[in-house]
Motif scaffolding. Sequence first.
Motif, PDB file in Angstrom:
ATOM      1  N   GLY A  87     -42.612 -28.090  -6.686  1.00  0.00           N
ATOM      2  CA  GLY A  87     -43.163 -26.760  -6.898  1.00  0.00           C
ATOM      3  C   GLY A  87     -42.251 -25.630  -6.499  1.00  0.00           C
ATOM      4  O   GLY A  87     -42.634 -24.454  -6.613  1.00  0.00           O
ATOM      5  N   ALA A  88     -41.052 -25.956  -6.003  1.00  0.00           N
ATOM      6  CA  ALA A  88     -40.107 -24.912  -5.602  1.00  0.00           C
ATOM      7  C   ALA A  88     -39.556 -24.208  -6.833  1.00  0.00           C
ATOM      8  O   ALA A  88     -39.157 -24.859  -7.815  1.00  0.00           O
ATOM      9  CB  ALA A  88     -38.971 -25.516  -4.788  1.00  0.00           C
ATOM     10  N   ARG A  89     -39.528 -22.899  -6.779  1.00  0.00           N
ATOM     11  CA  ARG A  89     -39.060 -22.085  -7.899  1.00  0.00           C
ATOM     12  C   ARG A  89     -37.660 -21.551  -7.615  1.00  0.00           C
ATOM     13  O   ARG A  89     -37.308 -21.274  -6.466  1.00  0.00           O
ATOM     14  CB  ARG A  89     -40.038 -20.943  -8.179  1.00  0.00           C
ATOM     15  N   HIS A  90     -36.900 -21.404  -8.698  1.00  0.00           N
ATOM     16  CA  HIS A  90     -35.512 -20.967  -8.542  1.00  0.00           C
ATOM     17  C   HIS A  90     -35.106 -20.140  -9.756  1.00  0.00           C
ATOM     18  O   HIS A  90     -35.490 -20.446 -10.892  1.00  0.00           O
ATOM     19  CB  HIS A  90     -34.581 -22.177  -8.406  1.00  0.00           C
ATOM     20  N   THR A  91     -34.357 -19.069  -9.517  1.00  0.00           N
ATOM     21  CA  THR A  91     -33.777 -18.256 -10.587  1.00  0.00           C
ATOM     22  C   THR A  91     -32.284 -18.525 -10.623  1.00  0.00           C
ATOM     23  O   THR A  91     -31.566 -18.236  -9.647  1.00  0.00           O
ATOM     24  CB  THR A  91     -34.040 -16.752 -10.371  1.00  0.00           C
ATOM     25  N   ALA A  92     -31.798 -19.078 -11.704  1.00  0.00           N
ATOM     26  CA  ALA A  92     -30.390 -19.453 -11.830  1.00  0.00           C
ATOM     27  C   ALA A  92     -29.532 -18.238 -12.164  1.00  0.00           C
ATOM     28  O   ALA A  92     -30.034 -17.179 -12.551  1.00  0.00           O
ATOM     29  CB  ALA A  92     -30.229 -20.526 -12.903  1.00  0.00           C
ATOM     30  N   GLY A  93     -28.235 -18.420 -12.022  1.00  0.00           N
ATOM     31  CA  GLY A  93     -27.301 -17.366 -12.390  1.00  0.00           C
ATOM     32  C   GLY A  93     -27.081 -17.320 -13.889  1.00  0.00           C
ATOM     33  O   GLY A  93     -27.557 -18.182 -14.643  1.00  0.00           O
ATOM     34  N   TRP A  94     -26.346 -16.326 -14.314  1.00  0.00           N
ATOM     35  CA  TRP A  94     -26.086 -16.153 -15.740  1.00  0.00           C
ATOM     36  C   TRP A  94     -25.136 -17.221 -16.247  1.00  0.00           C
ATOM     37  O   TRP A  94     -24.145 -17.552 -15.598  1.00  0.00           O
ATOM     38  CB  TRP A  94     -25.488 -14.777 -16.011  1.00  0.00           C
ATOM     39  N   THR A  95     -25.430 -17.754 -17.426  1.00  0.00           N
ATOM     40  CA  THR A  95     -24.573 -18.717 -18.112  1.00  0.00           C
ATOM     41  C   THR A  95     -24.020 -18.079 -19.378  1.00  0.00           C
ATOM     42  O   THR A  95     -24.783 -17.538 -20.184  1.00  0.00           O
ATOM     43  CB  THR A  95     -25.358 -19.980 -18.495  1.00  0.00           C
ATOM     44  N   ASP A  96     -22.713 -18.125 -19.538  1.00  0.00           N
ATOM     45  CA  ASP A  96     -22.071 -17.545 -20.718  1.00  0.00           C
ATOM     46  C   ASP A  96     -22.171 -18.542 -21.869  1.00  0.00           C
ATOM     47  O   ASP A  96     -21.353 -19.452 -21.992  1.00  0.00           O
ATOM     48  CB  ASP A  96     -20.607 -17.217 -20.416  1.00  0.00           C
ATOM     49  N   LEU A  97     -23.180 -18.373 -22.711  1.00  0.00           N
ATOM     50  CA  LEU A  97     -23.386 -19.294 -23.825  1.00  0.00           C
ATOM     51  C   LEU A  97     -22.289 -19.164 -24.874  1.00  0.00           C
ATOM     52  O   LEU A  97     -21.905 -20.152 -25.498  1.00  0.00           O
ATOM     53  CB  LEU A  97     -24.750 -19.035 -24.462  1.00  0.00           C
ATOM     54  N   SER A  98     -21.810 -17.958 -25.086  1.00  0.00           N
ATOM     55  CA  SER A  98     -20.752 -17.750 -26.089  1.00  0.00           C
ATOM     56  C   SER A  98     -19.479 -18.483 -25.688  1.00  0.00           C
ATOM     57  O   SER A  98     -18.803 -19.087 -26.530  1.00  0.00           O
ATOM     58  CB  SER A  98     -20.473 -16.257 -26.253  1.00  0.00           C
ATOM     59  N   ALA A  99     -19.127 -18.441 -24.400  1.00  0.00           N
ATOM     60  CA  ALA A  99     -17.901 -19.100 -23.937  1.00  0.00           C
ATOM     61  C   ALA A  99     -17.981 -20.602 -24.139  1.00  0.00           C
ATOM     62  O   ALA A  99     -17.004 -21.234 -24.559  1.00  0.00           O
ATOM     63  CB  ALA A  99     -17.651 -18.765 -22.476  1.00  0.00           C
ATOM     64  N   SER A 100     -19.149 -21.191 -23.859  1.00  0.00           N
ATOM     65  CA  SER A 100     -19.285 -22.637 -24.050  1.00  0.00           C
ATOM     66  C   SER A 100     -19.213 -23.008 -25.520  1.00  0.00           C
ATOM     67  O   SER A 100     -18.649 -24.051 -25.885  1.00  0.00           O
ATOM     68  CB  SER A 100     -20.610 -23.125 -23.447  1.00  0.00           C
ATOM     69  N   ASP A 101     -19.741 -22.150 -26.395  1.00  0.00           N
ATOM     70  CA  ASP A 101     -19.646 -22.411 -27.839  1.00  0.00           C
ATOM     71  C   ASP A 101     -18.196 -22.341 -28.304  1.00  0.00           C
ATOM     72  O   ASP A 101     -17.734 -23.177 -29.091  1.00  0.00           O
ATOM     73  CB  ASP A 101     -20.490 -21.400 -28.613  1.00  0.00           C
ATOM     74  N   ILE A 102     -17.473 -21.326 -27.836  1.00  0.00           N
ATOM     75  CA  ILE A 102     -16.068 -21.171 -28.232  1.00  0.00           C
ATOM     76  C   ILE A 102     -15.249 -22.356 -27.740  1.00  0.00           C
ATOM     77  O   ILE A 102     -14.392 -22.891 -28.464  1.00  0.00           O
ATOM     78  CB  ILE A 102     -15.515 -19.849 -27.684  1.00  0.00           C
ATOM     79  N   ALA A 103     -15.493 -22.813 -26.512  1.00  0.00           N
ATOM     80  CA  ALA A 103     -14.763 -23.962 -25.979  1.00  0.00           C
ATOM     81  C   ALA A 103     -15.050 -25.216 -26.798  1.00  0.00           C
ATOM     82  O   ALA A 103     -14.141 -26.023 -27.056  1.00  0.00           O
ATOM     83  CB  ALA A 103     -15.146 -24.177 -24.519  1.00  0.00           C
ATOM     84  N   ALA A 104     -16.309 -25.389 -27.216  1.00  0.00           N
ATOM     85  CA  ALA A 104     -16.647 -26.558 -28.020  1.00  0.00           C
ATOM     86  C   ALA A 104     -15.960 -26.517 -29.370  1.00  0.00           C
ATOM     87  O   ALA A 104     -15.514 -27.545 -29.895  1.00  0.00           O
ATOM     88  CB  ALA A 104     -18.166 -26.641 -28.196  1.00  0.00           C
ATOM     89  N   VAL A 105     -15.836 -25.331 -29.961  1.00  0.00           N
ATOM     90  CA  VAL A 105     -15.165 -25.196 -31.254  1.00  0.00           C
ATOM     91  C   VAL A 105     -13.675 -25.488 -31.119  1.00  0.00           C
ATOM     92  O   VAL A 105     -13.082 -26.187 -31.945  1.00  0.00           O
ATOM     93  CB  VAL A 105     -15.406 -23.785 -31.829  1.00  0.00           C
TER      94      VAL A 105
END
Length: 214
Positions: free
Chosen positions: A93-111
């Motif tokens: 039941g512990a709640r957590h707010t994660a940090g920002w993830t750069d989705l664009s950077a991960s897409d570019i790296a995958a490409v």
Amino acid sequence: MKQQDNRALGAWSRSSTAVLAAVAIALFGAAAWHLGTVALSVAPPNTLSRHYPRWIADHIHPELEQNWKLFAPDPPQGNGQIEARVRTVNGTGARHTAGWTDLSASDIAAVRSNLLPSRTDQDLLLYAWDYYALWHDQLPGHPREARLMAANLKRTALQRLMPQYQGQRITGLQFRFRFDRVPPPSWASPTTTDRPVNQVLPWWRVQNKDCQGL
């Protein structure tokens, strides 16, 4: 005996003809409706398009949208960066707010790591954001399309984020977007501001149905 067979064949042929005629009429009506709505969607505003805008939009968008980019490509004039963060709850039941993830950077790296990158994968996230912004900022008054585009953007992001949070349930999702324009060449006169565009969306609730099939 032969006469009876001919009568039976003639009766069967008449019923078949009736069925084929009904199917042909239905297909002709569907084709006429499709071609008519497509033509009205790309034609200049006219009496019919102004009188039936909802019917046209419901048929065309978002699956059958028409544009001229196939013949006159309009490449992006800037670099878009899409980031997201989530709220999670674990088994205790512990709640957590994660940090920002750069989705664009991960897409570019995958490409870049793929010798034959898929344009669909490469543009999926950016197109999801573009369509969301279009239906919410530029085309107000279309709640059905706006909901579809919001759901598409949410699921596209969750598909990338869920593997990072195994064992935790994602309950909230937030986006932020930054767009930096590519400066024009020295010989061209600037037509738009060079200031980056920053946008932060409010938190979206994530339900189980949003993650189904991902």
